[in-house]
Design a protein around this motif. Structure first.
Motif, PDB file in Angstrom:
ATOM      1  N   TYR A 144       0.864  -1.180   0.000  1.00  0.00           N
ATOM      2  CA  TYR A 144       0.000   0.000   0.000  1.00  0.00           C
ATOM      3  C   TYR A 144       0.897   1.225   0.000  1.00  0.00           C
ATOM      4  N   ASP A 145       0.622   2.157  -0.879  1.00  0.00           N
ATOM      5  CA  ASP A 145       1.412   3.384  -0.957  1.00  0.00           C
ATOM      6  C   ASP A 145       0.476   4.577  -0.808  1.00  0.00           C
ATOM      7  N   LEU A 146       0.473   5.154   0.382  1.00  0.00           N
ATOM      8  CA  LEU A 146      -0.347   6.330   0.658  1.00  0.00           C
ATOM      9  C   LEU A 146       0.392   7.549   0.131  1.00  0.00           C
ATOM     10  N   GLY A 147      -0.198   8.224  -0.836  1.00  0.00           N
ATOM     11  CA  GLY A 147       0.489   9.333  -1.501  1.00  0.00           C
ATOM     12  C   GLY A 147       1.365   8.781  -2.610  1.00  0.00           C
ATOM     13  N   CYS A 148       0.799   7.877  -3.412  1.00  0.00           N
ATOM     14  CA  CYS A 148       1.586   7.153  -4.416  1.00  0.00           C
ATOM     15  C   CYS A 148       2.030   8.010  -5.590  1.00  0.00           C
ATOM     16  N   GLY A 149       1.470   9.202  -5.726  1.00  0.00           N
ATOM     17  CA  GLY A 149       1.862  10.054  -6.845  1.00  0.00           C
ATOM     18  C   GLY A 149       1.538   9.396  -8.170  1.00  0.00           C
ATOM     19  N   ASP A 150       2.524   9.301  -9.046  1.00  0.00           N
ATOM     20  CA  ASP A 150       2.288   8.733 -10.374  1.00  0.00           C
ATOM     21  C   ASP A 150       2.398   7.214 -10.393  1.00  0.00           C
ATOM     22  N   GLY A 151       2.603   6.597  -9.239  1.00  0.00           N
ATOM     23  CA  GLY A 151       2.611   5.148  -9.134  1.00  0.00           C
ATOM     24  C   GLY A 151       3.891   4.460  -9.550  1.00  0.00           C
ATOM     25  N   ARG A 152       4.965   5.216  -9.769  1.00  0.00           N
ATOM     26  CA  ARG A 152       6.194   4.603 -10.287  1.00  0.00           C
ATOM     27  C   ARG A 152       6.793   3.579  -9.334  1.00  0.00           C
ATOM     28  N   VAL A 153       6.707   3.799  -8.029  1.00  0.00           N
ATOM     29  CA  VAL A 153       7.255   2.829  -7.069  1.00  0.00           C
ATOM     30  C   VAL A 153       6.414   1.551  -7.093  1.00  0.00           C
ATOM     31  N   LEU A 154       5.095   1.698  -7.113  1.00  0.00           N
ATOM     32  CA  LEU A 154       4.220   0.534  -7.155  1.00  0.00           C
ATOM     33  C   LEU A 154       4.381  -0.238  -8.462  1.00  0.00           C
ATOM     34  N   HIS A 155       4.516   0.477  -9.554  1.00  0.00           N
ATOM     35  CA  HIS A 155       4.702  -0.172 -10.851  1.00  0.00           C
ATOM     36  C   HIS A 155       5.987  -0.999 -10.831  1.00  0.00           C
ATOM     37  N   ILE A 165      -3.368  10.504 -10.123  1.00  0.00           N
ATOM     38  CA  ILE A 165      -4.165   9.278 -10.214  1.00  0.00           C
ATOM     39  C   ILE A 165      -4.313   8.860 -11.677  1.00  0.00           C
ATOM     40  N   ALA A 166      -4.566   9.813 -12.555  1.00  0.00           N
ATOM     41  CA  ALA A 166      -4.692   9.501 -13.980  1.00  0.00           C
ATOM     42  C   ALA A 166      -3.387   8.921 -14.516  1.00  0.00           C
ATOM     43  N   GLU A 167      -2.267   9.505 -14.144  1.00  0.00           N
ATOM     44  CA  GLU A 167      -0.975   9.006 -14.610  1.00  0.00           C
ATOM     45  C   GLU A 167      -0.678   7.623 -14.025  1.00  0.00           C
ATOM     46  N   ALA A 168      -0.985   7.418 -12.745  1.00  0.00           N
ATOM     47  CA  ALA A 168      -0.762   6.114 -12.123  1.00  0.00           C
ATOM     48  C   ALA A 168      -1.649   5.050 -12.754  1.00  0.00           C
ATOM     49  N   SER A 169      -2.885   5.403 -13.070  1.00  0.00           N
ATOM     50  CA  SER A 169      -3.796   4.446 -13.722  1.00  0.00           C
ATOM     51  C   SER A 169      -3.267   4.039 -15.083  1.00  0.00           C
ATOM     52  N   GLY A 170      -2.745   5.005 -15.813  1.00  0.00           N
ATOM     53  CA  GLY A 170      -2.144   4.709 -17.112  1.00  0.00           C
ATOM     54  C   GLY A 170      -0.923   3.825 -16.983  1.00  0.00           C
ATOM     55  N   ARG A 171      -0.122   4.083 -15.975  1.00  0.00           N
ATOM     56  CA  ARG A 171       1.070   3.280 -15.722  1.00  0.00           C
ATOM     57  C   ARG A 171       0.680   1.848 -15.349  1.00  0.00           C
ATOM     58  N   ALA A 172      -0.382   1.715 -14.540  1.00  0.00           N
ATOM     59  CA  ALA A 172      -0.834   0.387 -14.112  1.00  0.00           C
ATOM     60  C   ALA A 172      -1.372  -0.422 -15.287  1.00  0.00           C
ATOM     61  N   ALA A 173      -1.919   0.245 -16.286  1.00  0.00           N
ATOM     62  CA  ALA A 173      -2.474  -0.446 -17.443  1.00  0.00           C
ATOM     63  C   ALA A 173      -1.377  -1.011 -18.356  1.00  0.00           C
ATOM     64  N   GLU A 174      -0.159  -0.545 -18.197  1.00  0.00           N
ATOM     65  CA  GLU A 174       0.957  -1.007 -19.062  1.00  0.00           C
ATOM     66  C   GLU A 174       1.243  -2.474 -18.871  1.00  0.00           C
TER      67      GLU A 174
END
Length: 138
Positions: free
Chosen positions: A98-109, A129-138
């Motif tokens: 879980y990443d609270l304040g995940c930003g663009d999601g790069r760490v989670l990705h 959130i939009a950028e992280a969602s796009g990253r997660a879809a990769e």
């Protein structure tokens, strides 16, 4: 000493002894953290300067990293820091991150890609959130 009491006598100044210790060699981990910190500072400067207009435009929005509920502006994590972070976490496929304040999601990705773990990111900034969602879809 009070120089008035010693009028006519020769006053001397006592210098405190230096307690400086010889420089200790820095560990590889400490040197790496210095490099990570330098990269993070560069990211902060570059990111905030490049997003100045967007930050000003979103400053009044309640759910924005630039808004009044934010405790800190979003700044991308230094790429050199991600590897060290994931190594320290010792993740496996069974873990949930879980990443609270995940930003663009790069760490989670990176965690999901490298370790196959399940990742959940939370953030208040719609752009992030939009950028992280796009990253997660990769």
């Amino acid at each position: 000493t009070d120089e008035r009491r010693h009028a006519g006598s020769r006053a001397t100044t006592v210098q405190p002894r230096s307690r400086a210790t010889p420089a200790q060699p820095r560990s590889p981990a400490a040197l790496a953290m210095d490099l990570h910190s330098a990269e993070q500072h560069a990211n902060l400067s570059r990111f905030l300067l490049s997003r100045r207009e967007a930050l000003e435009r979103h400053a009044g929005e309640e759910w924005s990293s630039a808004g009044p509920k934010s405790v800190a502006p979003y700044v991308p994590c230094a790429s050199a820091r991600v590897g060290a972070l994931l190594h320290a976490a010792r993740l496996s496929e069974e873990d949930v991150v879980y990443d609270l304040g995940c930003g663009d999601g790069r760490v989670l990705h990176a965690a999901a890609a490298q370790h196959g773990c399940t990742c959940v990111g939370l953030d208040i900034d719609a752009d992030c959130i939009a950028e992280a969602s796009g990253r997660a879809a990769e």
